[in-house]
Design a protein around this motif. Structure first.
Motif, mmCIF file in Angstrom:
data_model
loop_
_atom_site.group_PDB
_atom_site.id
_atom_site.type_symbol
_atom_site.label_atom_id
_atom_site.label_comp_id
_atom_site.label_asym_id
_atom_site.label_seq_id
_atom_site.Cartn_x
_atom_site.Cartn_y
_atom_site.Cartn_z
ATOM 1 N N ALA A 80 -6.377 11.477 14.147
ATOM 2 C CA ALA A 80 -7.319 11.144 13.082
ATOM 3 C C ALA A 80 -7.473 12.291 12.090
ATOM 4 O O ALA A 80 -7.477 12.087 10.866
ATOM 5 N N THR A 81 -7.585 13.511 12.605
ATOM 6 C CA THR A 81 -7.790 14.671 11.739
ATOM 7 C C THR A 81 -6.581 14.935 10.854
ATOM 8 O O THR A 81 -6.709 15.206 9.654
ATOM 9 N N THR A 82 -5.381 14.870 11.433
ATOM 10 C CA THR A 82 -4.186 15.155 10.644
ATOM 11 C C THR A 82 -3.910 14.063 9.613
ATOM 12 O O THR A 82 -3.318 14.344 8.572
ATOM 13 N N ALA A 83 -4.355 12.833 9.877
ATOM 14 C CA ALA A 83 -4.213 11.781 8.863
ATOM 15 C C ALA A 83 -5.022 12.137 7.619
ATOM 16 O O ALA A 83 -4.559 11.961 6.483
ATOM 17 N N VAL A 84 -6.229 12.658 7.837
ATOM 18 C CA VAL A 84 -7.067 13.102 6.716
ATOM 19 C C VAL A 84 -6.411 14.283 6.014
ATOM 20 O O VAL A 84 -6.358 14.356 4.777
ATOM 21 N N MET A 85 -5.895 15.224 6.789
ATOM 22 C CA MET A 85 -5.242 16.402 6.208
ATOM 23 C C MET A 85 -4.069 16.001 5.317
ATOM 24 O O MET A 85 -3.880 16.561 4.225
ATOM 25 N N LEU A 86 -3.268 15.049 5.785
ATOM 26 C CA LEU A 86 -2.103 14.645 5.005
ATOM 27 C C LEU A 86 -2.518 14.001 3.694
ATOM 28 O O LEU A 86 -1.887 14.223 2.651
ATOM 29 N N GLU A 87 -3.575 13.213 3.714
ATOM 30 C CA GLU A 87 -4.092 12.636 2.467
ATOM 31 C C GLU A 87 -4.495 13.737 1.498
ATOM 32 O O GLU A 87 -4.219 13.660 0.294
ATOM 33 N N GLU A 88 -5.144 14.769 1.999
ATOM 34 C CA GLU A 88 -5.602 15.855 1.142
ATOM 35 C C GLU A 88 -4.432 16.663 0.588
ATOM 36 O O GLU A 88 -4.450 17.082 -0.580
#
Length: 261
Positions: A140-148
């Motif tokens: 979940a966290t890395t999905a947000v990171m990739l969007e950013e």
């Protein structure tokens, strides 16, 4: 799968301190402290545009020849390395999992280096249970990171996933070198579980190597490229898939033997 809390809320500070101390001792380089984010630090889902913009500019200034693809990769790998290390240390050494969404990270020049972790209850369980829990959090966290990252510098999902797989596999090799009592098969099984939970199955694997002395080593057979050769065109990473296969195996084997002493 049912979860049980190993540490109650009023001992969250002590549990967090123990995890941070374990990470520092095991690695020799992780610099953490308990608490919430400081001003200007990265926190997944917050407004990180200024911090990421500064990191991107620092990369472009320091490595003008490397190009946009390299800057995107470095943004990504900078953000994910500390959460990945903490997840593996918590699951395999500390024996309990914090809420990794409470992790904030500091930029130091062209690196993300230094973190704070909000104290709180930690979840206990078997190693396999903790991998499931941590893997879900990291996914979940890395999905947000990739969007950013993609809001600033384009990085396609496949190379991003392969680089995350490389990080997790490298960490499992690191774990095998520090817990030498564990059979290679156990490390391989845990590695496969990490990749499966993270949705990374097939994006790399551990490769067992039997040495002339009869010792079995684990090295990484990766599919992703970190693009570091764009900084130094005459040099590939030891595990780089762009180099000759025999050279890759020989370099990684030599490094593993040197690490074991």
């Amino acid at each position: 799968m049912a979860r049980s809390f190993l540490f109650p809320q009023d001992t969250g500070d002590a549990a967090t301190t123990r995890l941070i101390a374990a990470a520092a001792q095991l690695t020799g380089f992780m610099k953490g402290e308990p608490g919430g984010p400081r001003e200007g630090w990265y926190r997944p889902g917050a407004d990180n545009s200024a911090m990421l913009g500064q990191l991107h500019q620092a990369l472009a200034t320091s490595y003008p020849q490397a190009g946009p693809a390299f800057y995107a990769v470095r943004l990504w790998t900078n953000l994910l390395w500390q959460p990945a290390y903490l997840a593996v240390i918590a699951a395999h050494v500390h024996g309990a999992m914090p809420d990794l969404s409470g992790l904030s990270q500091q930029r130091r020049g062209v690196y993300v280096d230094g973190y704070r972790l909000v104290p709180g209850a930690q979840t206990g369980g078997s190693t396999e249970d903790l991998i499931e829990l941590a893997g879900g959090q990291l996914k979940a966290t890395t999905a947000v990171m990739l969007e950013e990252v993609n809001a600033l510098a384009k990085l396609r999902p496949l190379p991003a996933r392969r680089l995350l797989a490389d990080r997790m596999l490298s960490l499992m090799v690191w774990l095998s070198q520090r817990r030498r009592e564990l059979p290679a098969g156990t490390i391989e099984a845990w590695s496969e579980q990490w990749l499966e939970v993270l949705g990374l199955s097939g994006q790399g694997r551990l490769e067992p190597i039997d040495t002339a002395s009869g010792r079995r080593l684990l090295i990484v057979k990766r599919k992703g490229c970190c693009l570091d050769y764009l900084i130094d065109p005459d040099r590939y990473c030891a595990s780089c898939p762009k180099q000759d296969e025999a050279v890759r195996v020989a370099r990684q084997t030599a490094n593993a033997l040197a690490e074991l002493g």
